[in-house]
Scaffold this motif. Structure first.
Motif, PDB file in Angstrom:
ATOM      1  N   GLU A 145       0.800  -1.220   0.000  1.00  0.00           N
ATOM      2  CA  GLU A 145       0.000   0.000   0.000  1.00  0.00           C
ATOM      3  C   GLU A 145       0.832   1.269   0.000  1.00  0.00           C
ATOM      4  OE1 GLU A 145      -2.824  -0.050   3.158  1.00  0.00           O
ATOM      5  OE2 GLU A 145      -3.944  -1.772   2.359  1.00  0.00           O
ATOM      6  N   ASP A 146       2.075   1.191   0.502  1.00  0.00           N
ATOM      7  CA  ASP A 146       2.917   2.390   0.502  1.00  0.00           C
ATOM      8  C   ASP A 146       3.420   2.749  -0.893  1.00  0.00           C
ATOM      9  OD1 ASP A 146       4.880   0.514  -0.029  1.00  0.00           O
ATOM     10  OD2 ASP A 146       5.975   0.816   1.841  1.00  0.00           O
ATOM     11  N   GLU A 151       5.780  -6.935  -1.979  1.00  0.00           N
ATOM     12  CA  GLU A 151       5.322  -8.087  -1.219  1.00  0.00           C
ATOM     13  C   GLU A 151       6.412  -9.155  -1.269  1.00  0.00           C
ATOM     14  OE1 GLU A 151       2.644  -8.504   0.499  1.00  0.00           O
ATOM     15  OE2 GLU A 151       1.171  -7.017  -0.175  1.00  0.00           O
ATOM     16  N   LYS A 152       6.510  -9.945  -0.205  1.00  0.00           N
ATOM     17  CA  LYS A 152       7.555 -10.970  -0.145  1.00  0.00           C
ATOM     18  C   LYS A 152       7.372 -12.048  -1.209  1.00  0.00           C
ATOM     19  CE  LYS A 152       9.756  -9.250   3.371  1.00  0.00           C
ATOM     20  NZ  LYS A 152      11.076  -8.611   3.162  1.00  0.00           N
ATOM     21  N   SER A 153       6.134 -12.398  -1.489  1.00  0.00           N
ATOM     22  CA  SER A 153       5.862 -13.482  -2.425  1.00  0.00           C
ATOM     23  C   SER A 153       6.053 -13.009  -3.865  1.00  0.00           C
ATOM     24  CB  SER A 153       4.433 -14.004  -2.234  1.00  0.00           C
ATOM     25  OG  SER A 153       4.167 -15.066  -3.108  1.00  0.00           O
ATOM     26  N   VAL A 218      -4.127   0.846 -16.572  1.00  0.00           N
ATOM     27  CA  VAL A 218      -2.880   0.194 -16.179  1.00  0.00           C
ATOM     28  C   VAL A 218      -2.944  -0.157 -14.700  1.00  0.00           C
ATOM     29  CG1 VAL A 218      -0.382   0.465 -15.953  1.00  0.00           C
ATOM     30  CG2 VAL A 218      -1.562   1.445 -17.927  1.00  0.00           C
ATOM     31  N   HIS A 219      -2.581  -1.377 -14.364  1.00  0.00           N
ATOM     32  CA  HIS A 219      -2.519  -1.775 -12.954  1.00  0.00           C
ATOM     33  C   HIS A 219      -1.454  -0.942 -12.245  1.00  0.00           C
ATOM     34  CE1 HIS A 219      -5.242  -5.229 -12.910  1.00  0.00           C
ATOM     35  NE2 HIS A 219      -4.781  -5.517 -14.107  1.00  0.00           N
ATOM     36  N   GLY A 220      -1.782  -0.453 -11.068  1.00  0.00           N
ATOM     37  CA  GLY A 220      -0.852   0.391 -10.330  1.00  0.00           C
ATOM     38  C   GLY A 220      -0.169  -0.288  -9.168  1.00  0.00           C
ATOM     39  N   ASP A 221      -0.450  -1.579  -8.965  1.00  0.00           N
ATOM     40  CA  ASP A 221       0.134  -2.253  -7.807  1.00  0.00           C
ATOM     41  C   ASP A 221       0.804  -3.580  -8.141  1.00  0.00           C
ATOM     42  OD1 ASP A 221      -2.153  -3.632  -8.444  1.00  0.00           O
ATOM     43  OD2 ASP A 221      -2.895  -3.779  -6.387  1.00  0.00           O
ATOM     44  N   ARG A 222       0.835  -3.968  -9.411  1.00  0.00           N
ATOM     45  CA  ARG A 222       1.551  -5.185  -9.777  1.00  0.00           C
ATOM     46  C   ARG A 222       2.243  -4.987 -11.123  1.00  0.00           C
ATOM     47  NH1 ARG A 222      -1.965  -8.895 -12.749  1.00  0.00           N
ATOM     48  NH2 ARG A 222      -4.090  -8.088 -12.912  1.00  0.00           N
ATOM     49  N   TYR A 223       3.438  -5.547 -11.196  1.00  0.00           N
ATOM     50  CA  TYR A 223       4.314  -5.322 -12.331  1.00  0.00           C
ATOM     51  C   TYR A 223       5.043  -6.617 -12.669  1.00  0.00           C
ATOM     52  CZ  TYR A 223       3.499  -0.656 -10.464  1.00  0.00           C
ATOM     53  OH  TYR A 223       2.894   0.472  -9.977  1.00  0.00           O
ATOM     54  N   MET A 224       5.737  -6.627 -13.792  1.00  0.00           N
ATOM     55  CA  MET A 224       6.552  -7.763 -14.183  1.00  0.00           C
ATOM     56  C   MET A 224       7.952  -7.282 -14.522  1.00  0.00           C
ATOM     57  SD  MET A 224       3.960 -10.044 -16.528  1.00  0.00           S
ATOM     58  CE  MET A 224       2.732 -11.109 -15.759  1.00  0.00           C
TER      59      MET A 224
END
Length: 247
Positions: A145-146, A151-153, A218-224
């Protein structure tokens, strides 16, 4: 900092094998020396390479030239004064092989996950044979959220080679998934160097500044993070991918 990943199979092994390979010998090198080299590199970021990885390391070294590029359709290329800022691409549907890890460091997670994928590629699969690879190898990261902390996973995955897309082999390891994914549309920006949480986070911010920050598509919290080249290369090629939302 180097990473134990697909690309180490070229760079790390080549350092040992260049003096020993001839046209009539397999690029195996000294087994103990090769494993020791991997273990030394892994220790720089607190990853252990067990002795049972010797076989997969050698197998993938022998076949290191047999890598297919992941196909895609180029939708648009955005340039400024001759420099490519980013591209928009569509990758096809198909079977991906992935492994998830949740270590303290991003580098540890992708390294340990890829070692599992190496074993799957090297006969620990229902086909009982070496399967080959596609590039890039892609790691999926989720941002907390910051907006900064990962995330660890982390899941690390590759697209199955075309030979196996019609009949995907099963994994013998429950920690590895073989799943069919729908087409994906991404915004890709190339960068060079190492891939750590710090460098990847910086590249996310750079690409975000180039795009419309209010773009709801565009997704703002997950990337590749896509990795192409050997970490020992002076100008190692990587990409950060922003993921387009499905319409």
């Amino acid at each position: 900092m180097a990473l134990i990943s697909l690309d180490d199979l070229e760079g790390l092994d080549d350092e040992q094998l260049d003096d020993d390979i001839t046209d009539n010998t397999e690029p195996m090198g000294d087994e103990d020396g090769l494993l020791s080299h991997w273990q030394a590199v892994a220790s720089t970021h607190q990853v252990s390479v067990p002795a049972e990885m010797t076989g997969p390391i050698q197998e993938m070294t022998r076949n290191r030239q047999q890598r297919e590029p992941l196909p895609f359709v180029l939708i648009a290329r955005h340039e400024k004064m001759g420099e490519v800022l980013y591209e928009e691409r569509r990758y096809p549907a198909g079977f991906w092989v992935g492994s998830r890890s949740g270590e303290d460091l991003y580098e540890q997670s992708i390294s340990l996950a890829f070692m599992k994928l190496m074993r799957f590629i090297c006969k620990e699969n229902s086909a009982g044979r070496y399967l080959g690879m596609t590039v890039p190898v892609v790691s999926s990261v989720q941002v907390m959220e910051d907006g900064k902390t990962f995330e660890k996973s982390v899941e690390t995955a590759f697209f199955l080679p075309s030979e196996f897309q019609s009949s995907a082999p099963r994994s013998l390891d429950p920690d590895i998934s073989v799943t069919y994914r729908e087409p994906i549309r991404v915004i890709a920006r190339t960068f060079y160097g190492t891939t750590t949480e710090q460098t990847v986070g910086w590249q996310i911010r750079v690409l975000r500044e180039l795009l419309d920050p209010g773009d709801p598509g565009v997704h703002g919290d997950r990337y590749m993070v896509a990795v192409y080249d050997n970490p020992g290369a002076p100008q190692r090629r990587n990409e950060i991918w922003f993921i387009r939302r499905e319409p």
